[in-house]
Design a protein around this motif. Sequence first.
Motif, PDB file in Angstrom:
ATOM      1  N   HIS A 299      -6.893  18.038   1.942  1.00 31.74           N
ATOM      2  CA  HIS A 299      -5.773  17.376   2.296  1.00 31.74           C
ATOM      3  C   HIS A 299      -5.717  18.098   3.786  1.00 31.74           C
ATOM      4  O   HIS A 299      -4.512  17.943   4.427  1.00 31.74           O
ATOM      5  CB  HIS A 299      -4.302  17.606   1.309  1.00 31.74           C
TER       6      HIS A 299
ATOM      7  N   ALA B 211      -7.843   1.466  -2.602  1.00 28.03           N
ATOM      8  CA  ALA B 211      -7.136   2.632  -3.200  1.00 28.03           C
ATOM      9  C   ALA B 211      -5.876   2.677  -2.702  1.00 28.03           C
ATOM     10  O   ALA B 211      -5.385   3.740  -2.577  1.00 28.03           O
ATOM     11  CB  ALA B 211      -7.875   3.953  -2.993  1.00 28.03           C
ATOM     12  N   LEU B 212      -5.010   1.511  -2.808  1.00 29.69           N
ATOM     13  CA  LEU B 212      -3.801   1.219  -2.325  1.00 29.69           C
ATOM     14  C   LEU B 212      -3.119   1.873  -3.627  1.00 29.69           C
ATOM     15  O   LEU B 212      -3.303   1.481  -4.824  1.00 29.69           O
ATOM     16  CB  LEU B 212      -3.227  -0.024  -2.004  1.00 29.69           C
ATOM     17  N   PHE B 213      -1.747   2.724  -3.364  1.00 32.21           N
ATOM     18  CA  PHE B 213      -1.116   3.013  -4.719  1.00 32.21           C
ATOM     19  C   PHE B 213      -0.310   1.937  -5.433  1.00 32.21           C
ATOM     20  O   PHE B 213       0.560   1.268  -4.622  1.00 32.21           O
ATOM     21  CB  PHE B 213      -0.275   4.245  -4.182  1.00 32.21           C
ATOM     22  N   PRO B 214      -0.794   1.446  -6.660  1.00 31.99           N
ATOM     23  CA  PRO B 214      -0.085   0.234  -7.145  1.00 31.99           C
ATOM     24  C   PRO B 214       1.443   0.313  -7.468  1.00 31.99           C
ATOM     25  O   PRO B 214       2.361  -0.749  -7.317  1.00 31.99           O
ATOM     26  CB  PRO B 214      -0.707  -0.015  -8.127  1.00 31.99           C
ATOM     27  N   HIS B 215       1.823   1.575  -7.330  1.00 30.51           N
ATOM     28  CA  HIS B 215       3.458   1.691  -7.884  1.00 30.51           C
ATOM     29  C   HIS B 215       4.195   1.673  -6.579  1.00 30.51           C
ATOM     30  O   HIS B 215       5.535   2.130  -6.771  1.00 30.51           O
ATOM     31  CB  HIS B 215       3.387   3.039  -8.559  1.00 30.51           C
ATOM     32  N   MET B 216       3.503   1.597  -5.297  1.00 30.67           N
ATOM     33  CA  MET B 216       4.349   1.835  -3.893  1.00 30.67           C
ATOM     34  C   MET B 216       4.245   0.733  -3.283  1.00 30.67           C
ATOM     35  O   MET B 216       3.406  -0.251  -3.523  1.00 30.67           O
ATOM     36  CB  MET B 216       3.934   3.077  -3.208  1.00 30.67           C
TER      37      MET B 216
ATOM     38  N   PHE C 133       3.281   7.289   2.990  1.00 29.82           N
ATOM     39  CA  PHE C 133       2.820   8.459   2.092  1.00 29.82           C
ATOM     40  C   PHE C 133       2.397   9.726   2.881  1.00 29.82           C
ATOM     41  O   PHE C 133       2.963  10.709   2.897  1.00 29.82           O
ATOM     42  CB  PHE C 133       1.951   8.058   1.143  1.00 29.82           C
ATOM     43  N   GLY C 134       1.394   9.485   3.790  1.00 30.94           N
ATOM     44  CA  GLY C 134       0.866  10.417   4.661  1.00 30.94           C
ATOM     45  C   GLY C 134       1.864  11.263   5.212  1.00 30.94           C
ATOM     46  O   GLY C 134       1.676  12.306   5.565  1.00 30.94           O
TER      47      GLY C 134
ATOM     48  N   ASP D 179       5.089  11.356   4.733  1.00 28.60           N
ATOM     49  CA  ASP D 179       6.149  11.690   3.698  1.00 28.60           C
ATOM     50  C   ASP D 179       5.744  13.139   3.420  1.00 28.60           C
ATOM     51  O   ASP D 179       6.414  14.128   3.141  1.00 28.60           O
ATOM     52  CB  ASP D 179       6.270  10.797   2.642  1.00 28.60           C
ATOM     53  N   VAL D 180       4.253  13.261   2.752  1.00 25.77           N
ATOM     54  CA  VAL D 180       3.937  14.452   2.314  1.00 25.77           C
ATOM     55  C   VAL D 180       3.891  15.801   3.419  1.00 25.77           C
ATOM     56  O   VAL D 180       3.646  16.964   3.261  1.00 25.77           O
ATOM     57  CB  VAL D 180       2.430  14.364   1.646  1.00 25.77           C
ATOM     58  N   ARG D 181       3.660  15.293   4.775  1.00 23.41           N
ATOM     59  CA  ARG D 181       3.917  16.210   5.898  1.00 23.41           C
ATOM     60  C   ARG D 181       5.392  16.549   6.343  1.00 23.41           C
ATOM     61  O   ARG D 181       5.508  17.319   7.138  1.00 23.41           O
ATOM     62  CB  ARG D 181       3.119  15.679   6.992  1.00 23.41           C
TER      63      ARG D 181
ATOM     64  N   ARG E 130      -2.508   2.667   6.656  1.00 22.60           N
ATOM     65  CA  ARG E 130      -2.074   4.073   6.037  1.00 22.60           C
ATOM     66  C   ARG E 130      -3.105   5.197   6.582  1.00 22.60           C
ATOM     67  O   ARG E 130      -2.509   6.079   6.679  1.00 22.60           O
ATOM     68  CB  ARG E 130      -2.285   3.755   4.536  1.00 22.60           C
ATOM     69  N   ALA E 131      -4.457   4.677   6.613  1.00 23.46           N
ATOM     70  CA  ALA E 131      -5.195   5.632   7.097  1.00 23.46           C
ATOM     71  C   ALA E 131      -4.957   6.306   8.649  1.00 23.46           C
ATOM     72  O   ALA E 131      -5.031   7.286   8.972  1.00 23.46           O
ATOM     73  CB  ALA E 131      -6.533   5.371   7.018  1.00 23.46           C
TER      74      ALA E 131
ATOM     75  N   THR F 118      -1.230   8.550  10.169  1.00 20.74           N
ATOM     76  CA  THR F 118      -1.055  10.262  10.144  1.00 20.74           C
ATOM     77  C   THR F 118      -1.704  10.645  11.602  1.00 20.74           C
ATOM     78  O   THR F 118      -1.694  11.890  11.705  1.00 20.74           O
ATOM     79  CB  THR F 118      -1.814  10.716   9.056  1.00 20.74           C
TER      80      THR F 118
END
Lengths: 287, 271, 354, 370
Positions: C73, C85-90, C98-99, C101-103, C146-147, C150
């Motif tokens: 990470h 590998a997309l997040f199915p719940h988002m 996401f990337g 957000d976690v930053r 998504r990739a 960031t």
Amino acid sequence: MTPTTRTRWAIFSLTGPAYLWLACTIFLPLLAMLALSFLDKSPLVPKPPEFTLGNYGAFFAKDFYWSLTRWSVELGLWVTFFCLLIGYPAAYALAKRIKGRWREAIFLLIVLPFWSNALVRIFSWTMVLRSNGIVDLTVQSFFPGAPAFDLLFSYPAVIIGLVHSYLPYMILTCYIALQAIDDSLVEAGRSLGATSFTTFRRVVLPLSLPGIVSGSALIFVPVIGSFMEPRILGGTKGATLGMNIEEQFTVTANWPLGAALSFILLAIVLVIFGIIYPFLRRQGGNA
Amino acid sequence: MRRFLDGGIRLYLVLVLIFLYLPILVMALFAFNRSPLYGLPFEFDLVWFEALAGNKRLLQAGWNSVWIALANTVIATTLGTMAAVAFGRYTFRGKTLMQALLFPPIAIPWLVIGTAMLVFFFWVGRSVGAPGMARGLHAILLGHVALSLPYVIFVVGARLNDYPKALEEAAATLGATPWQVFRRVSVPILAPGVVAAALFAFAVSFDQFVISYFLAPPGVTTLPVEIYTSIRKGFTPEINAISTIIIAVSMGLMLVVARFYRFGGERSGNE
Amino acid sequence: MSEVAVTGAIKRYGQVAALDGVDLTFADGEFFGLLGPSGSGKTTLLRAIAGFIALDAGEIRVDGTDIARIPVHKRNIGMVFQNYALFPHMSVAENVAFGLDVRDVPAAEIKARVAESLDLVRLSGLEARRPRQLSGGQQQRVALARALVTRPSVLLLDEPLSALDKHLRQEMQVELRRIQRQIGITTIFVTHDQEEALTLSDRVAIFNQGRVVQAGAPRAVYERPVNRFAAGFLGEANFLEGQVTALSGGEARVALVGGGELALPQGDLAAGSAVLIALRPEKISIEPGMAVGANAVAGRITAAIFSGSSLTYRVAVGERLMIVFEQNKSRAPLTEGSEVVLRWNAADNVVVAP
Amino acid sequence: MTGKTNYRRFAPVTRRRFVAGASTLGLAAGLGVGPFIRRASANTEVKVLNWQGYGTDEPWALEAFKAATGLDVVHDYYNSESEMITKLQTNPGTYDVIVTNSAWNGRASELGVIQPIDSSLISNFADLNPSFRDSAVLSADGKLYGVSWVWGMTAIAYSTDVFKEAPTSVEILWDPSLAKRVCVRDDAIEAVSFAAIATGQDMNHPADHDKIKEKLLALKPNLATMWSSEDDWNKQFQAKAFDVSIYWSGSAFRSKNTFNLPVGYFVPTEGAIGWFDGLAIGTDAPNAEGAHKFIDYMVSQEFYSKWAEVGPPASANNKAMEGLPDSDPSKAFYLDQENVKRLQFMAPLSDKERQDFSDIWAEVKTEFAK
């Protein structure tokens, strides 16, 4: 830190808290119990205890232990079998056939009975199963003169009570396993020319195996140690090893013997799972 | 044909629910029945609810049980899910042994474990010079969590046949720390299993008698302890009344939760 | 942007070497294709760069810094997975955010960058959708957005187009190339599709059994494969075995096993040595008639395969079967059973290692 | 209640802090520095260990006691005598007053978990029935370890609907006309003791175990079920699951008086089990003074006359028994010396005897289940 040590660290930090907790509160006390099972008296007694194999010897020396053990295992198998028989189709229907809000609602409705007290539930069953009970009175009011319905104090009564107590385990573990199976796999199976049944047997069933295994373990294991349901619903017909273990702790105050019997029970469980584990591995189960 | 089949499936689920609820209904029925000995015929009366309202001890016991069960659920579900994730994600030496170690807590009767715990805690407490620490709410919670953990690990494990490893890797490449990955990706994906596990953990604690009974300090009691210890003298339909209230309230709460939050899986396209 | 240098990378799984001493440098802003059959080590290398795998030996440096000890990470990479590998719940927007957000990027900035990123992949308007509601191509674009959002230093693509149908794949190839050019990010991608590798890459590396067989610009690798594996893996090739019979005037003459003669630039060939020649099917011209001279052989067509823009002939030359491609031009196609002559230029004979 | 504040500490913890919190908790428990330990407030409380619902926890009694002494009574319960001993051993210095069965008082004093009692602090001591008060099983080394409190018997209850005349013999349990109409308690010592009485042996130390086993096995055709608690007994009797049963005297009067069940009760000519319970004081009791006061109150006529309304066992206080109204059927029954003479009182058993009894019963039950 290399990624391999990082992986090791991840495993450690994920399992560490749970197993540390288990170690402090269950494993260490049970190890003490295990040690105790090789002593001739409880260490809380002033006299110094001595090493003995007599507690394990007692199990093999007395015929009734063998009968109790056999019955306990048979009871476990029957209850697990009926839970699977009733629970798996229910889980399948819930996971694959019910959509939308009803699914959540039914899912919750299945767990809720679980939140009532086991003893209260069992007494309710006595009210249902006995002559002059709910079922009997209902039958009599519709069909006066019908033969009396009285299942209380019988083996079936014990099975009914235990299946009721443990059915949610099977439904829920199977449900969450089935729910994780992508419908497209089933469609793929169908498109390759398999019948519904073959698709189910070759695709759905193997993939839901972890759920079945988890459910079965969570049912079979406690049932063979059960004593309350057999006593209250089975009357004289519900004798189990669990009841005898309980007596060693409450009546005779013979902890070493009770501990030895418990570990024999545990050994039986482990042997049974040891036998079926390779089979499950072959099936691709993740248990 | 499909419609007929669906009708049959619904009927089957209804039958299963009837089976599950039969004793619950009977329990509720007798809460409203006048006879203290659960006698029939049925005579409607609220006498047991009135008695319950005046029974501080039982109410306090019910309240204590709820709090312990909630705390237990939070702790056991978190720790258990973490362990289940490790089992689902990684292959490592000793895994099978660790999984086998989950059998003793469920295979050995609670009475034996409870006694072992009581004696062990006492022994530890005595050797560190605080014998009083063997009992108390902390000890009860320690015991409940330990007994709930195997259930949680098994139940969450049932969800992990197809572990979302690529999703976790994706999250890591996006800069999420392991904890963020766990919380924001793994947990939501595992949610159905985790929710089921939490419901189990609650149930285990809420019905746990032996541990609470051995480890509760004098004067502190929980609902199951109250029920089991009153068995000698005979428990009254007050127990049915409080059980009925608890079931009714939790049913209400859960349905509200279900109304606003979905845990049965991700939304599918056409919903 | 960054340069990634891999030196002496070794990774073993038991007795099998997934990486067996790999040295590769990915230049700043380069689009680099890793090509090879399954299990050749290309994915292992990609995952090692991403940080999912620790090398047993060797090192990976990004702009000169060894990254072995940097966890995934913190590596600041962007990766597109085979099945996205997309997040199915988002939702789409949440996936892309996401990337950031976690930053702990401020919300307003996240919003802007997500919009920008979705715009880049031409997906604006689908922010609220869930991955399951998207087509394969759309999912691929979300994964890419998504990739990239960031602003990673390296973009890693793991067979990113393999789940798409042919038409969509070609469209996405163009798209991918456009986006990569636009932001100029060092991109390493894994594929087993040679055409894709040739189309997209600035440079390619061909992997086999954990080693890099050949690396270079696609055209160079294609035209001058170093060995039989490289020649056969990247495009089709006819292999001709023979022996050098004479050297004269910078030209070598080779007598083929089973008859026929070749002339080719001498290079460093020695008289009397055995050689293996690779010959691309499109370099061969095919005419009715009988054979004469060097770089010409006679044969009989055993199969003529018409595929619209081109024709593929299978020609039996003695014991040997050769493949010839021909553009579908004005002439009527030759028929099966016809006696033909195959000719090619001396320069098209490529000597390869066996 | 302080318990409640303690819970709050465990109540919702934020997710982030949770793992840290959990490990701290473990650490706290390990080091014994947990703030959760409930310290006894020694001088304002009396801690009692008893069966639940067995006299000492009657709400009116606790109010009266508090009014008289200013002391609060806090209860903890046990479900078997063996558990009582365990609780005492693992909680030294916790309990003030413990209800101990006559067969277990000796064990408790031997293990050093109860302390000698100063009978001069018990004002009602003189009124206690000497046969219980001075019983050897309540004292050790010439010191008093238990104050006799109540006594009762385990004899036979029957349905007055079914039996127009009271049976007289223990053989009623084996009567062939009562197939599937007999109930016994699922308790090894009680069952073996009864079989010993029925075969004319010393109940506490029977010589012929085979005879006992045989007698118990002969019970199989008559046995409807086994009861495990008074509650269980009442419900099953109410549902007419059996007609005759081994039962406790106090419970029988409660079933009859409180629940209006058609219960008759008799002591067989062959004899029955007699038992008595004492009140003991825990070693290092935090409030030994209060404990003496509570014991004194428990054996008082004042307490018993009120408790008698709910159907307790007989008081060991002669004055209390004689003071019961003549309308109370238990007065005549307990004071009937014919009944008392037939009783064999439970004596302390050795571990071996206890285990033997348990094994006999387990073997018999296994045959029942076949």
